[in-house]
Design a protein around this motif. Structure first.
Motif, PDB file in Angstrom:
ATOM      1  N   VAL A  42       0.877  -1.172   0.000  1.00  0.00           N
ATOM      2  CA  VAL A  42       0.000   0.000   0.000  1.00  0.00           C
ATOM      3  C   VAL A  42       0.914   1.222   0.000  1.00  0.00           C
ATOM      4  O   VAL A  42       1.690   1.422   0.943  1.00  0.00           O
ATOM      5  CB  VAL A  42      -0.943   0.004   1.211  1.00  0.00           C
ATOM      6  CG1 VAL A  42      -1.764   1.296   1.239  1.00  0.00           C
ATOM      7  CG2 VAL A  42      -1.879  -1.203   1.163  1.00  0.00           C
ATOM      8  N   ILE A  43       0.814   2.021  -1.072  1.00  0.00           N
ATOM      9  CA  ILE A  43       1.764   3.104  -1.320  1.00  0.00           C
ATOM     10  C   ILE A  43       1.030   4.441  -1.364  1.00  0.00           C
ATOM     11  O   ILE A  43      -0.054   4.545  -1.961  1.00  0.00           O
ATOM     12  CB  ILE A  43       2.505   2.875  -2.666  1.00  0.00           C
ATOM     13  CG1 ILE A  43       3.156   1.482  -2.677  1.00  0.00           C
ATOM     14  CG2 ILE A  43       3.537   3.952  -2.922  1.00  0.00           C
ATOM     15  CD1 ILE A  43       3.699   1.073  -4.042  1.00  0.00           C
ATOM     16  N   ASP A  44       1.611   5.460  -0.755  1.00  0.00           N
ATOM     17  CA  ASP A  44       1.068   6.810  -0.887  1.00  0.00           C
ATOM     18  C   ASP A  44       1.131   7.214  -2.358  1.00  0.00           C
ATOM     19  O   ASP A  44       2.220   7.291  -2.944  1.00  0.00           O
ATOM     20  CB  ASP A  44       1.893   7.796  -0.050  1.00  0.00           C
ATOM     21  CG  ASP A  44       1.558   7.710   1.422  1.00  0.00           C
ATOM     22  OD1 ASP A  44       0.565   7.039   1.772  1.00  0.00           O
ATOM     23  OD2 ASP A  44       2.292   8.291   2.239  1.00  0.00           O
ATOM     24  N   PHE A  45      -0.042   7.502  -2.959  1.00  0.00           N
ATOM     25  CA  PHE A  45      -0.077   7.761  -4.405  1.00  0.00           C
ATOM     26  C   PHE A  45      -1.231   8.704  -4.719  1.00  0.00           C
ATOM     27  O   PHE A  45      -2.286   8.290  -5.217  1.00  0.00           O
ATOM     28  CB  PHE A  45      -0.250   6.439  -5.162  1.00  0.00           C
ATOM     29  CG  PHE A  45       0.307   6.430  -6.550  1.00  0.00           C
ATOM     30  CD1 PHE A  45       1.586   5.949  -6.786  1.00  0.00           C
ATOM     31  CD2 PHE A  45      -0.434   6.920  -7.615  1.00  0.00           C
ATOM     32  CE1 PHE A  45       2.115   5.936  -8.072  1.00  0.00           C
ATOM     33  CE2 PHE A  45       0.082   6.925  -8.901  1.00  0.00           C
ATOM     34  CZ  PHE A  45       1.365   6.421  -9.132  1.00  0.00           C
ATOM     35  N   PRO A  46      -1.067  10.013  -4.468  1.00  0.00           N
ATOM     36  CA  PRO A  46      -2.177  10.961  -4.619  1.00  0.00           C
ATOM     37  C   PRO A  46      -2.474  11.393  -6.052  1.00  0.00           C
ATOM     38  O   PRO A  46      -3.407  12.159  -6.276  1.00  0.00           O
ATOM     39  CB  PRO A  46      -1.701  12.155  -3.782  1.00  0.00           C
ATOM     40  CG  PRO A  46      -0.211  12.103  -3.870  1.00  0.00           C
ATOM     41  CD  PRO A  46       0.129  10.645  -3.885  1.00  0.00           C
ATOM     42  N   TRP A  47      -1.730  10.908  -7.036  1.00  0.00           N
ATOM     43  CA  TRP A  47      -1.873  11.394  -8.406  1.00  0.00           C
ATOM     44  C   TRP A  47      -2.989  10.695  -9.188  1.00  0.00           C
ATOM     45  O   TRP A  47      -3.396  11.169 -10.230  1.00  0.00           O
ATOM     46  CB  TRP A  47      -0.544  11.233  -9.145  1.00  0.00           C
ATOM     47  CG  TRP A  47       0.567  11.869  -8.385  1.00  0.00           C
ATOM     48  CD1 TRP A  47       0.905  13.192  -8.372  1.00  0.00           C
ATOM     49  CD2 TRP A  47       1.460  11.224  -7.477  1.00  0.00           C
ATOM     50  NE1 TRP A  47       1.945  13.418  -7.518  1.00  0.00           N
ATOM     51  CE2 TRP A  47       2.324  12.218  -6.953  1.00  0.00           C
ATOM     52  CE3 TRP A  47       1.625   9.913  -7.046  1.00  0.00           C
ATOM     53  CZ2 TRP A  47       3.325  11.947  -6.025  1.00  0.00           C
ATOM     54  CZ3 TRP A  47       2.615   9.626  -6.131  1.00  0.00           C
ATOM     55  CH2 TRP A  47       3.458  10.632  -5.624  1.00  0.00           C
ATOM     56  N   VAL A  48      -3.439   9.526  -8.707  1.00  0.00           N
ATOM     57  CA  VAL A  48      -4.504   8.773  -9.383  1.00  0.00           C
ATOM     58  C   VAL A  48      -5.509   8.328  -8.336  1.00  0.00           C
ATOM     59  O   VAL A  48      -5.121   7.855  -7.259  1.00  0.00           O
ATOM     60  CB  VAL A  48      -3.950   7.536 -10.127  1.00  0.00           C
ATOM     61  CG1 VAL A  48      -5.077   6.765 -10.800  1.00  0.00           C
ATOM     62  CG2 VAL A  48      -2.899   7.943 -11.151  1.00  0.00           C
ATOM     63  N   THR A  49      -6.804   8.466  -8.627  1.00  0.00           N
ATOM     64  CA  THR A  49      -7.861   7.994  -7.724  1.00  0.00           C
ATOM     65  C   THR A  49      -8.963   7.331  -8.530  1.00  0.00           C
ATOM     66  O   THR A  49      -9.153   7.617  -9.722  1.00  0.00           O
ATOM     67  CB  THR A  49      -8.470   9.156  -6.911  1.00  0.00           C
ATOM     68  OG1 THR A  49      -9.033  10.117  -7.814  1.00  0.00           O
ATOM     69  CG2 THR A  49      -7.440   9.831  -6.022  1.00  0.00           C
ATOM     70  N   GLY A  50      -9.696   6.429  -7.863  1.00  0.00           N
ATOM     71  CA  GLY A  50     -10.882   5.829  -8.455  1.00  0.00           C
ATOM     72  C   GLY A  50     -10.627   4.945  -9.651  1.00  0.00           C
ATOM     73  O   GLY A  50     -11.462   4.857 -10.561  1.00  0.00           O
ATOM     74  N   SER A  80     -17.529   0.764 -11.420  1.00  0.00           N
ATOM     75  CA  SER A  80     -18.750   0.592 -12.222  1.00  0.00           C
ATOM     76  C   SER A  80     -18.557   0.858 -13.711  1.00  0.00           C
ATOM     77  O   SER A  80     -19.434   0.538 -14.517  1.00  0.00           O
ATOM     78  CB  SER A  80     -19.860   1.506 -11.685  1.00  0.00           C
ATOM     79  OG  SER A  80     -19.422   2.857 -11.636  1.00  0.00           O
ATOM     80  N   HIS A  81     -17.413   1.446 -14.088  1.00  0.00           N
ATOM     81  CA  HIS A  81     -17.201   1.797 -15.497  1.00  0.00           C
ATOM     82  C   HIS A  81     -15.969   1.056 -16.044  1.00  0.00           C
ATOM     83  O   HIS A  81     -14.832   1.507 -15.858  1.00  0.00           O
ATOM     84  CB  HIS A  81     -17.015   3.310 -15.661  1.00  0.00           C
ATOM     85  CG  HIS A  81     -18.232   4.108 -15.332  1.00  0.00           C
ATOM     86  ND1 HIS A  81     -19.233   4.362 -16.239  1.00  0.00           N
ATOM     87  CD2 HIS A  81     -18.619   4.683 -14.165  1.00  0.00           C
ATOM     88  CE1 HIS A  81     -20.183   5.082 -15.664  1.00  0.00           C
ATOM     89  NE2 HIS A  81     -19.834   5.294 -14.401  1.00  0.00           N
ATOM     90  N   MET A  97     -14.279   9.080 -17.810  1.00  0.00           N
ATOM     91  CA  MET A  97     -13.297  10.148 -17.935  1.00  0.00           C
ATOM     92  C   MET A  97     -12.033   9.846 -17.135  1.00  0.00           C
ATOM     93  O   MET A  97     -10.913  10.073 -17.609  1.00  0.00           O
ATOM     94  CB  MET A  97     -13.910  11.480 -17.474  1.00  0.00           C
ATOM     95  CG  MET A  97     -12.965  12.673 -17.622  1.00  0.00           C
ATOM     96  SD  MET A  97     -13.726  14.230 -17.106  1.00  0.00           S
ATOM     97  CE  MET A  97     -15.046  14.357 -18.317  1.00  0.00           C
ATOM     98  N   LEU A  98     -12.214   9.317 -15.916  1.00  0.00           N
ATOM     99  CA  LEU A  98     -11.053   8.945 -15.105  1.00  0.00           C
ATOM    100  C   LEU A  98     -10.235   7.850 -15.779  1.00  0.00           C
ATOM    101  O   LEU A  98      -9.002   7.888 -15.779  1.00  0.00           O
ATOM    102  CB  LEU A  98     -11.507   8.481 -13.718  1.00  0.00           C
ATOM    103  CG  LEU A  98     -11.855   9.556 -12.685  1.00  0.00           C
ATOM    104  CD1 LEU A  98     -12.390   8.907 -11.409  1.00  0.00           C
ATOM    105  CD2 LEU A  98     -10.641  10.421 -12.369  1.00  0.00           C
ATOM    106  N   PHE A 141      -6.389   2.192  -7.044  1.00  0.00           N
ATOM    107  CA  PHE A 141      -6.102   3.559  -6.636  1.00  0.00           C
ATOM    108  C   PHE A 141      -7.334   4.082  -5.907  1.00  0.00           C
ATOM    109  O   PHE A 141      -8.371   4.333  -6.525  1.00  0.00           O
ATOM    110  CB  PHE A 141      -5.792   4.427  -7.849  1.00  0.00           C
ATOM    111  CG  PHE A 141      -4.596   3.949  -8.657  1.00  0.00           C
ATOM    112  CD1 PHE A 141      -3.329   4.450  -8.401  1.00  0.00           C
ATOM    113  CD2 PHE A 141      -4.751   3.002  -9.662  1.00  0.00           C
ATOM    114  CE1 PHE A 141      -2.231   4.022  -9.142  1.00  0.00           C
ATOM    115  CE2 PHE A 141      -3.657   2.574 -10.413  1.00  0.00           C
ATOM    116  CZ  PHE A 141      -2.397   3.076 -10.147  1.00  0.00           C
ATOM    117  N   SER A 142      -7.228   4.218  -4.599  1.00  0.00           N
ATOM    118  CA  SER A 142      -8.391   4.589  -3.795  1.00  0.00           C
ATOM    119  C   SER A 142      -8.656   6.086  -3.856  1.00  0.00           C
ATOM    120  O   SER A 142      -7.808   6.879  -4.294  1.00  0.00           O
ATOM    121  CB  SER A 142      -8.190   4.169  -2.346  1.00  0.00           C
ATOM    122  OG  SER A 142      -7.240   5.003  -1.707  1.00  0.00           O
ATOM    123  N   ASP A 143      -9.831   6.482  -3.379  1.00  0.00           N
ATOM    124  CA  ASP A 143     -10.200   7.899  -3.360  1.00  0.00           C
ATOM    125  C   ASP A 143      -9.371   8.699  -2.362  1.00  0.00           C
ATOM    126  O   ASP A 143      -9.333   9.926  -2.435  1.00  0.00           O
ATOM    127  CB  ASP A 143     -11.688   8.046  -3.020  1.00  0.00           C
ATOM    128  CG  ASP A 143     -12.579   7.485  -4.123  1.00  0.00           C
ATOM    129  OD1 ASP A 143     -12.102   7.383  -5.259  1.00  0.00           O
ATOM    130  OD2 ASP A 143     -13.740   7.137  -3.834  1.00  0.00           O
TER     131      ASP A 143
END
Length: 375
Positions: free
Chosen positions: A231-239, A253-254, A275-276, A303-305
């Protein structure tokens, strides 16, 4: 309790001194908190006068005596029924069968005891060497074990990642290790976890009784598995979820296919929105994700929220190291431990993760250094 070999050894013997050195060193290793503590232990072996192996002379004598007793018992069994031989024993008021059995049992005891003694002694130095090298790899790479309640931690992880929702019978975290990867652009905080989970299934089998009648029985089988993750700190990608195994609970869901047939065959991509997904799956990211199969088996990425990446896989050797020396050559071992034991596979995965962050940080700004600890 001292062994049979130790009883017949003077307390000042080479074996006694080596026993004491090993006992003191093993206790010191249990208390070690730094690479310096490990080097102090190795220095004790470098200063030891005499060979760093046990004298097995007496053990081999016990072994040889045992073989002779076993051979004597076998010989007595074959000639014990000769009248003159049997008469000789009976005149001594000895039952030849009982005497032969006792002799054979004593021989077996001596053989087994001597082999067990030599095996136990030969294992101690290599085992201690491996323990020192393993600890050195942790200290050198700034790793720390986390003490946590498995159920509480899993409950928290479940709210963030679907990959931990495995095991329809039971599951538990066996190991959690925390560290920070010092990359060229930024530092990445990470936590390694080993998840053990059990699936329950029923199997129908046909059995036949002693009368030849057959019937179908149902029995329960428990399949045990392990899954490993960072589990890595990764704020550049979510969802976003990118998975290569069957864990559909990872999916958003997509779903989305890419222009790369190789990627679509290897991974299932999904996100909180189309879009994400489109923003994430750039051609450079496609190529980089496919490289992951060169270092990990069945990788999944979530990549979590909250700005965390869960990178999970099946490899159980992420902390493999390649120490070249041991306590049998303490001076060389001292130099190797002083330099620090590397973890090449772990570093390869973390370097890959760092390169992924470069692909998705448009500003190439360094992530502020943190020492966050999950609770």
């Amino acid at each position: 309790m001292p062994s049979l070999i130790d009883v017949y050894r003077p307390k000042t013997s080479h074996n006694a001194r080596l026993d004491k050195l090993l006992a003191v060193s093993e206790a010191s290793i249990e208390r070690a908190e730094s690479n310096t503590d490990l080097l102090d232990v190795i220095h004790g072996f470098a200063s030891h006068k005499g060979p760093l192996e046990y004298d097995r002379t007496l053990a081999w004598r016990f072994f040889g005596t045992g073989l002779l007793l076993i051979a004597s018992a076998v010989g007595l069994y074959w000639i014990g029924h000769v009248y003159s031989v049997a008469l000789f024993f009976y005149r001594l008021e000895i039952d030849p069968d009982s005497f032969g059995t006792g002799t054979g049992l004593l021989g077996i005891v001596l053989v087994v005891w001597s082999l067990a003694w030599m095996k136990s002694k030969s294992d101690r130095l290599p085992a201690l060497s491996k323990r020192i090298a393993r600890l050195s790899s942790y200290f050198h790479n700034g790793l720390a074990f986390l003490k946590e309640d498995s159920a509480t931690t899993l409950k928290k992880l479940d709210t963030e990642f679907g990959d931990y929702r495995r095991g329809d019978h039971s599951r538990a975290l066996l190991k959690s290790i925390q560290g920070v990867f010092n990359g060229t652009l930024r530092n990445l905080s990470y936590t390694y976890r080993q998840l053990h989970y059990v699936n329950r299934r029923e199997v129908e089998t046909t059995v036949t009784d002693e009368k030849g009648n057959t019937k179908t029985e149902t029995r329960v089988v428990h399949d045990h598995y392990d899954r490993y993750s960072l589990v890595i700190d990764f704020p550049w990608v979510t969802g976003i979820s990118v998975r290569s195994d069957y864990q559909t609970q990872n999916d958003y869901s997509h779903p989305m296919d890419t222009a790369s047939p190789d990627f679509n065959k290897a991974f299932h991509l999904s996100g909180r929105s189309e879009m994400l997904c489109a923003k994430f799956i750039k051609p450079s990211t496609v190529l980089h994700l496919l490289k992951l199969f060169d270092i990990l088996e069945r990788p999944n990425l979530e990549f979590s929220d909250s700005g965390q990446l869960c990178l999970s896989f099946e490899n159980n050797d992420l902390f493999a190291y390649g120490a070249q020396h041991s306590l049998s050559s303490p001076n060389y071992f001292h130099a190797e431990i002083s330099a620090g034991i590397e973890l090449p596979r772990l570093m390869s995965v973390l370097q890959w993760s760092h390169e992924l962050s470069e692909l998705h940080d448009d500003n190439f700004s360094a992530l502020p250094h943190t020492n966050r600890q999950e609770k």
